[in-house]
Structures are given as C-alpha cells and as structure tokens.
Design an enzyme around this catalytic site. Structure first.
Site: not given
Ligand code: NDP
Length: 478
Positions: A260, A14, A33, A185-186, A189, A128-129, A182
């Site tokens: 994963k 994010g 949060r 895609h995975n 991959e 992706s990426g 997506k």
């Molecule tokens: P995480 O999956 O580790 O999630 C952590 C975030 O989620 C924190 O901001 C946390 O808030 C928040 N969170 C968790 N539970 C809640 C809840 N119940 N209510 C509100 N907020 C919540 O973060 P990533 O950045 O690693 O990944 C985000 C998404 O992106 C996931 O779906 C992941 O699978 C995907 N992803 C995609 C990748 C890609 O290559 N496309 C690579 C990595 C991830 P807090 O700080 O308050 O705990």
C-alpha cells in the site's frame, strides 16, 4: 453532557477507535460525512459506552469539552486537508486536531506548522494493529507538541495495548515524529515478513520441507527468541489447507505480494537521509519483483540457472532459524538507525527505548525481541547501533557461522534471499576495516575532480590525473 473527544470518519478504523474510547469510559461524539455510518455504528454498538450523535462538524465541535479534541480518521491524503479546512474555523485557540490515519509525515509537518500559526494543536498519530488493534488496543505513536500530549495522552494511553502493565503509547516528538516512527515501523514490518518468506523458501526448496511440516517448525520457533506475532500467524498460514483443492494454501495463492505504500515511503525517506536501510529496501523491491509476472514468466524459460550441488547440512533447519534471527535483528538495527538519522534531521528527541517498548504490543511487529531492544536503549550507555549493545553483539556472534552457511547455500542453490544476504553484507560492511569506497573516491576524483581525504594527513586532496599525476591540496567541492 460534554464529550471528551470527537471522532470524525467512522469507517472501520474510526468506528473501532471510537468504540475502544467509549469502552474505556470516555464519552465520544461521533461524526461522519454521510450520517449513515454514524447511525449504523450507534445501532450495532451503541451499548459499548457513551456516544453523542452529531450530523455536522459544527454539532461535533459544540458537543466537546475544552480544550476540544477532534480525531480525524478519514481516507489519507486530500480528505484530511479538506476536513481540517472545515474544522479550523469552528475551533478556538488551544483546541487539538488529531489525525490518526496513515498520513505521510511531511504532510503532518506541513499541517502542524499551518495550524500552529492559528494557535491550534495538530497531532499526527501513528496507529498500528489494524482493525482489531483499533478496537482492542493498538500501538499508538503520537507526535505534535508536548502540551497537546498532556491533554491527549491519558486517553490514548488508556485505549492502547498494554504489555507488563505499561501502555504501548508514549509521546514520540514534535510535528511529524509520530507518523515518521509509524512509517519506519511499517518498513520493519516489510522486512520482518520478507525474512520469514525467505526462511520458508529455504526450508522448502533447500530441505524439501512441506508447508504443513513447516507450520510445526514455526510453532516451535515461536516458543523461543523469534517469538512474535508474525511468526505465530505464519505458522497458521503455512498450516492452512485450501478448502477447494486440499492443497497447501500457500501453493494456491498467487505469489505476487501487494503493497500500500508505507514501505516505499520508508525507503524513499531512508535514501533522502542517507541511511543504509538495505533490509527494508530489499523487501520492498522483493515485493515489486514478485509482481513482475510477465518478466518472471519469460525469465523462467530464458535465463540459465545452473545450480551448484551442495549437501544441505543436517543442521539446516536450525541454521535457517539462526539466520532468520540475525537478519531480523539487522532490519531492526537499520530501522532504529534511520530513526536516529531522522531525529538529527528534524530536531526530534526520539527515545528509542520508549519506541521499542510501545512496539511490544498491539502492533504487527510485536515480538519478544523488542523487550531486549528496549533494555539495550534504556541502558546508561546507549549503543550507537543496536548491534553494538552487548547482548546483541554476542547474539550475532553466536549465529554468524549459521548465517554465513545459509546465505552461501542459498546462493549455490539459486534461492533468492535478498534480505538474508543484504543484512549479512551490511553486517560485514560495518565491521570491515577497509571498504572499497576508497576506489570509488579515486574514480570520482579522476572523472569529476571530486577530491578525497587521506588516511595519513588532514585536508582535502586532488590528483592531477590528466597531467603529471601529482597531488595538490584542494577545496572540497562535494
Ligand atoms: P478509509 O480510508 O476507507 O476512509 C473512509 C472514511 O473516510 C469514511 O468515513 C469516509 O466518509 C471518509 N472520507 C473520505 N473522503 C472524505 C472527505 N473528502 N471528507 C470527509 N470524509 C471523507 O477508512 P479506514 O477506516 O479504512 O481508514 C482510515 C485511516 O486509517 C486511513 O488513513 C487508513 O490508511 C488508516 N488505516 C490504518 C490501519 C492501521 O492498521 N493503522 C488499517 C487501515 C486503515 P464517507 O462514509 O462519507 O464516505
């Protein structure tokens, strides 16, 4: 100042997407949060662009221009539902909720249907990426309504990777289409990584080529038709020497591949669709087998492995390269065919040329090959299967002898090549005039009266196996 978009969930993905948006001139409202992540982002990267700090979802919503765009980037699964539940009463008709996490497409379909009833747009986006892509330009696969893409697309296209001046982002289709693409895609991959692994094993165990020398071979391969991100990084991995022991890095890493879950999702979905995605399935199973360390230990002692002595030909390295190319092509063909099946099942109008094009940059499977795949599906006469596109029909014909040589050498030497060999079986299965499926139909009819069709007559038939073996016309009971 109203923000163009809000981002909630500021862990690594994010935060990087928010920074990417800000660097591209958009004002981004930030929310997490726990407020610490918001402040940490502002402290470290506040100068990347215009950010609006918010502490509550109400503040986040209030800070946005209309229609509001709120991008959720929290942990996939229940947290996404929880955030949607909190956001929904704060939004008004026409606003857009975006989930850019790795959500399952069925969840996206469910969420989209529920929010559409409340006149809210829900857009599931495949991104992706990884972290690096999120910051510097990912490949983006947005689903949801076309109307929501009109409001969202320009932002997404701007922050996506670009190849030949074209954004690696395009509207994929309604509801869960973006997350589905997506996911596939995975899956591709997984297969792409496995075939590289198989090539490594063949060169090492078949031709005795050490990792450092293989690194050079991979660098060479990366200059030709195999040129891709995964070949490039494989050269780096193979060339890496362990800093503790001085051994090749790949010799000190435990040979149990993690996963994963998105590869597994692809295979489950392929099974449900009846789509023969064997390369992806074999790569998911190969990872599973690699992790069965206890059984592998026993098997090494217990199971016979009689190898058949073969002369590995001088052309082996080039043969392996060609077999790798063919197997990779089949994995793409299978993945794209699965998209065609899904499009029928879910009513999506998937444009395979645009999908192949947006995989050309920003994502893990980016590869030179995708340019030709894009061209194949952009043609007036779209192939029913990627392998039927004239360029690829010829490409496979050219490498077929090497592919057969490599697979038979691997079998004789006892080197497992599940994707090389299953891709070849798929290829031969497709082109074979008669398949043994007729025998299976006979078996099914005998034990379960499941009936069969005839090559020489219309209709459905059943043989009276327990009686005089005469044939009757039957009602299809499939
Ligand atoms: P995480 O999956 O580790 O999630 C952590 C975030 O989620 C924190 O901001 C946390 O808030 C928040 N969170 C968790 N539970 C809640 C809840 N119940 N209510 C509100 N907020 C919540 O973060 P990533 O950045 O690693 O990944 C985000 C998404 O992106 C996931 O779906 C992941 O699978 C995907 N992803 C995609 C990748 C890609 O290559 N496309 C690579 C990595 C991830 P807090 O700080 O308050 O705990």
């Amino acid at each position: 100042m109203s923000a163009h978009i809000g981002v909630t969930g500021l862990a690594v993905m994010g935060a990087n997407l928010a920074r990417n948006l800000a660097r591209n001139g958009f004002t981004v409202a930030l929310h997490n949060r726990s407020v610490e992540k918001t402040d940490a982002l502002l402290e470290k990267h506040g100068t990347d662009g215009d950010f609006v700090r918010t502490e509550t979802l109400q503040d986040l919503v209030d800070s946005l221009e209309k229609p509001r765009r709120v991008l959720i980037m929290v942990k996939a699964g229940k947290p996404v539902d929880s955030v949607i539940e909190q956001l929904e009463p704060l939004l008004e008709a026409g606003d857009i909720i975006i989930d850019a996490g790795n959500s399952h497409y069925e969840d996206t379909r469910r969420r989209e249907a529920a929010l559409a009833k409340k006149d809210l747009h829900f857009v599931g986006i495949g991104v992706s990426g990884g972290e690096e892509g999120a910051l510097n330009g990912p490949s983006i696969m947005p689903g949801g309504s076309k109307e929501s893409y009109d409001a969202l697309g320009p932002l997404l296209e701007k922050i996506s990777a670009h190849v030949d001046g074209k954004p690696c982002c395009a509207w994929i289709g309604t509801d869960g289409a973006g997350h589905f693409v997506k996911m596939v895609h995975n899956g591709i991959e997984y297969a792409d990584m496995q075939v590289i692994g198989e090539a490594f094993d063949l060169l090492r165990s078949g031709a005795g080529i050490e990792p450092a020398d293989q690194a050079k071979i991979f660098e060479e391969w990366n200059k030709g038709e195999l040129a891709s991100f995964l070949i490039e990084i494989s050269a780096e991995v193979l060339g890496h020497v362990d800093t503790r022991t001085g051994k090749p890095f790949v010799d000190v890493v435990v040979d149990a591949a993690g996963q994963k879950g998105t590869g597994r999702w692809t295979v489950i979905s392929a099974l449900e669709l009846g789509s023969p995605t064997s390369g992806i399935a074999e790569s998911v199973f190969a990872r599973a087998l690699s992790s069965q360390s206890e059984q592998r230990k026993i098997a090494q002692e217990l199971l016979a492995g009689e190898e058949i002595a073969v002369d590995v030909p001088d052309t082996f390295v080039e043969d392996v390269r060609q077999a790798l190319y063919a197997s990779k092509l089949v994995s793409y063909a299978q993945g794209l065919d699965m998209l065609t099946s899904a499009a029928k099942e879910y009513g999506w109008d998937l444009k395979l040329d645009e999908i192949a094009s947006l995989w050309r940059g920003g994502c893990i499977i980016r590869a030179e090959l995708l340019k030709e795949i894009t061209n194949a599906y952009a043609a007036e006469d779209k192939p029913a299967n990627l392998l039927f596109a004239p360029a690829f029909t010829k490409a496979i014909a050219d490498v077929l002898p090497a592919w057969r040589r490599v697979v038979s050498t691997a079998v004789q030497l006892g080197i497992p090549v599940p994707v090389f060999s299953s891709s070849l079986a798929y290829y031969d299965g497709l082109r074979r005039k008669r398949l043994p499926a007729a025998v299976i139909q006979g078996q099914r009819d005998l034990f379960g009266a499941h009936t069969y069709g005839r090559v020489d007559a219309e209709g459905t038939f059943h043989t009276l196996w327990g009686e005089d073996k005469s044939e009757i016309e039957a009602v299809d009971t499939h």
